[in-house]
Design a protein around this motif. Sequence first.
Motif, mmCIF file in Angstrom:
data_model
loop_
_atom_site.group_PDB
_atom_site.id
_atom_site.type_symbol
_atom_site.label_atom_id
_atom_site.label_comp_id
_atom_site.label_asym_id
_atom_site.label_seq_id
_atom_site.Cartn_x
_atom_site.Cartn_y
_atom_site.Cartn_z
ATOM 1 N N SER A 77 0.910 -1.193 0.034
ATOM 2 C CA SER A 77 -0.116 -0.253 -0.020
ATOM 3 C C SER A 77 0.935 1.249 0.130
ATOM 4 O O SER A 77 2.060 1.267 0.166
ATOM 5 C CB SER A 77 -1.002 0.114 1.133
ATOM 6 N N VAL A 78 0.149 2.247 -0.482
ATOM 7 C CA VAL A 78 0.835 3.563 -0.499
ATOM 8 C C VAL A 78 0.052 4.562 0.501
ATOM 9 O O VAL A 78 -1.066 4.780 0.231
ATOM 10 C CB VAL A 78 1.172 4.150 -2.069
ATOM 11 N N GLU A 79 0.889 5.082 1.233
ATOM 12 C CA GLU A 79 0.190 6.710 1.968
ATOM 13 C C GLU A 79 1.188 7.790 1.777
ATOM 14 O O GLU A 79 2.264 7.750 1.508
ATOM 15 C CB GLU A 79 0.283 5.815 3.465
ATOM 16 N N ILE A 80 0.153 8.727 1.682
ATOM 17 C CA ILE A 80 0.851 9.913 1.445
ATOM 18 C C ILE A 80 0.658 11.088 2.417
ATOM 19 O O ILE A 80 -0.578 11.265 2.942
ATOM 20 C CB ILE A 80 0.363 10.612 -0.080
ATOM 21 N N ARG A 81 1.583 11.758 2.766
ATOM 22 C CA ARG A 81 1.476 12.808 3.963
ATOM 23 C C ARG A 81 2.282 14.058 3.374
ATOM 24 O O ARG A 81 3.297 14.009 2.807
ATOM 25 C CB ARG A 81 1.912 12.358 5.131
ATOM 26 N N SER A 82 1.627 15.030 3.373
ATOM 27 C CA SER A 82 2.257 16.372 2.975
ATOM 28 C C SER A 82 1.819 17.597 3.635
ATOM 29 O O SER A 82 0.639 17.627 4.261
ATOM 30 C CB SER A 82 1.936 16.519 1.546
ATOM 31 N N GLU A 83 2.620 18.565 3.865
ATOM 32 C CA GLU A 83 2.437 19.669 4.424
ATOM 33 C C GLU A 83 2.830 21.021 3.638
ATOM 34 O O GLU A 83 4.125 20.911 3.545
ATOM 35 C CB GLU A 83 2.851 19.907 5.869
ATOM 36 N N PRO A 84 2.021 21.770 2.977
ATOM 37 C CA PRO A 84 2.496 22.939 2.202
ATOM 38 C C PRO A 84 3.594 23.812 2.694
ATOM 39 O O PRO A 84 3.673 24.072 4.286
ATOM 40 C CB PRO A 84 1.196 23.677 2.073
ATOM 41 N N GLY A 85 4.686 23.636 2.177
ATOM 42 C CA GLY A 85 5.701 24.476 2.539
ATOM 43 C C GLY A 85 6.909 23.822 3.293
ATOM 44 O O GLY A 85 7.926 24.237 3.703
ATOM 45 N N LYS A 86 6.474 22.705 3.863
ATOM 46 C CA LYS A 86 7.463 21.682 4.535
ATOM 47 C C LYS A 86 7.852 20.634 3.965
ATOM 48 O O LYS A 86 8.944 19.975 4.221
ATOM 49 C CB LYS A 86 6.910 21.531 5.953
ATOM 50 N N GLY A 87 7.038 20.200 2.911
ATOM 51 C CA GLY A 87 7.405 18.758 2.273
ATOM 52 C C GLY A 87 6.539 17.763 2.149
ATOM 53 O O GLY A 87 5.373 18.090 2.781
ATOM 54 N N SER A 88 6.947 16.690 1.610
ATOM 55 C CA SER A 88 5.971 15.594 1.190
ATOM 56 C C SER A 88 6.871 14.104 1.935
ATOM 57 O O SER A 88 8.115 14.192 1.746
ATOM 58 C CB SER A 88 5.544 15.594 -0.052
ATOM 59 N N VAL A 89 5.729 13.271 1.866
ATOM 60 C CA VAL A 89 6.517 11.906 2.423
ATOM 61 C C VAL A 89 5.518 10.914 1.982
ATOM 62 O O VAL A 89 4.161 10.851 1.775
ATOM 63 C CB VAL A 89 6.385 11.729 4.068
ATOM 64 N N PHE A 90 6.173 10.096 1.230
ATOM 65 C CA PHE A 90 5.372 8.887 0.397
ATOM 66 C C PHE A 90 6.053 7.480 1.366
ATOM 67 O O PHE A 90 6.938 7.326 1.620
ATOM 68 C CB PHE A 90 5.772 8.665 -0.774
#
Length: 624
Positions: free
Chosen positions: A458-471
């Motif tokens: 499975s793929v989960e995505i987390r992101s916060e504008p201005g700080k970055g993204s995590v897959f």
Amino acid sequence: MSDFAGMEDLLQDFLQEAHDLLSDVDNKLVELEKTPEDTGLLNDIFRGFHTVKGGAGFLNASELVTLCHLTENLFDRLRNGELELTSELMDVIMDATRGVRDMFGELGQGVQPQPADAHIINALKAALSGEVVAAAPAPEPATVAAAHVGEPDWNQLQAAVNGEVVPAELVVKESAPAPASAPVGGVTPVPATPPSPFGRRTSDRPANKTAAQARRVEDRNRENTIRVDTSRLDQVLNLSGEIGLTKNRLTSLRADIIAGKNDSETLHALDQAVSQLDLLVSDLQNSVMKTRMQPIGRLFQKYPRIARDLARQLGKDVELVLAGEETEVDKTMIEDLADPLIHLIRNAVDHGVEMPEERAAVGKPTKSLVRLEARQEGDHIVLIIADDGKGMSAERIRAKAVEKGLISEEEANTLDERQSLSLILLPGFSTKTDISDVSGRGVGMDVVKTNIQKLNGSVEIRSEPGKGSVFLISLPLTLAILPVLLVLLGDQPFALPLSLVREILPIDQDKIQEVGGRHTLVVRGEVLPVISLAKLLGWPQNRKPEYGVFMQTAERSFILGVDSFAGRDDAVIKSLEDFRPKGVAGVTTLSNGQIVLILDMKELLSDMGQHGDSGLVVRHFDFA
């Protein structure tokens, strides 16, 4: 007819070792670019080229010897302080390693390699003579004309990532290179060839296409081999011997019992022998499985070079940080992870991180960091691809999905932040308005989702504008053995992947409520849909389910209604090659010889709708 008749085994041994050496050299070159004064790295790279040259000489591959010799001499002068490592000189060295890899491809086809690209040879000789080497400018990604906005041949695009020749219809037009600078100290700069798409330089070598095809053949051959630590093989051998002794003991006891000897001492000895055999077989199974496990670092080692080439092409300063390279993963899984990780890393460099001036304007360091990490959590492997870039806006993603017709406005209004971020995994989704040679077609993330699902991950995505993204990619530890929960519909057992099971609970029919025409049950304050397994399989439902399995996939939480349970088992998966019904991942055999279907819950649920048609509750995570 092969140019290496009678030396095939020697050639394959050389290619295996040389590929590993060159991958190690590539990584050390990326590190050397950051710390050019590191003499240890210079010595390691020098030894790498020297070792490859020695093996090539034994095979009489004179053109490969020539290229390695020139590069080796260059590093000899660098480590002696006679030359200074510049970014232009590093480009020449990178071109040389690419030329060496091209020659490996030709060797893999059983032919002597053609001479290296004249530009590479001339640039190396110029550098050795102390001349100034002019580097080709790194252009902005070109825009593809409207006539080429259709779906590309992804195999050809991937070939470009690997340094192979791109068909004419996929090549984008590059702007003409800037005029060469005036000679410095009376020395004429070596003319540079404009970079080709994907950060690769174009070449006039007539054998390039042959070399590319040879690499593909060689890669397929290498997929059938595996390196195993001798200590693991020794353990397998020892266990095989112990099992042989136990088998002899059982044979002797069987003869005694047939002869009528069935006293308590004989039966006790039989029980001990069977228990011992059970233990040994379990240990042997685990040991054999370990022979399939390989450090994921062997896959990771090629990505720093890919990230470096792309960042240089885009004019960005990016460092790829690797962690958890010693984490072991099933070999077959490693091979299938190559494409998804390439897409995610390239997306992080292209989409995720900003240009240096943009980062400086918002108070960030001009150098961007992209992290690739692997770790084991229980019976799962977790891969993390994170960047410290601009992040993603869930609102913008929803709007873009509606604009492209991927979802309706009504569906968009029901999505939370996590569901909105997951929209980027849909086929055809892209936030870019221009299509470049790097991205914009909405193909890469769909490849990521498809390949990971094939691995039961499975793929989960987390992101916060201005700080970055995590897959975050979650994968089973191995594909060969799957822990399962055995459930019953009447007398028929079915196997459910245990990784999806969170809880088993009785179903009180009086507590089932109907919401929106669907049965639901409240579990610790959470309203969950109740789905009958019989209904999912299209079986007649003769009675209401008495038990529920609380299950969670990457996208849904629900209760699966079943009649009863038959326990837990470690299933050895057997694939159904000729005929595979929808929703069946494979089959396994129980201890009593009964064949059981292993259900693919994600596929069974896919017909019920992806965005709420089934009433399934989407799983929620907090950004961290």
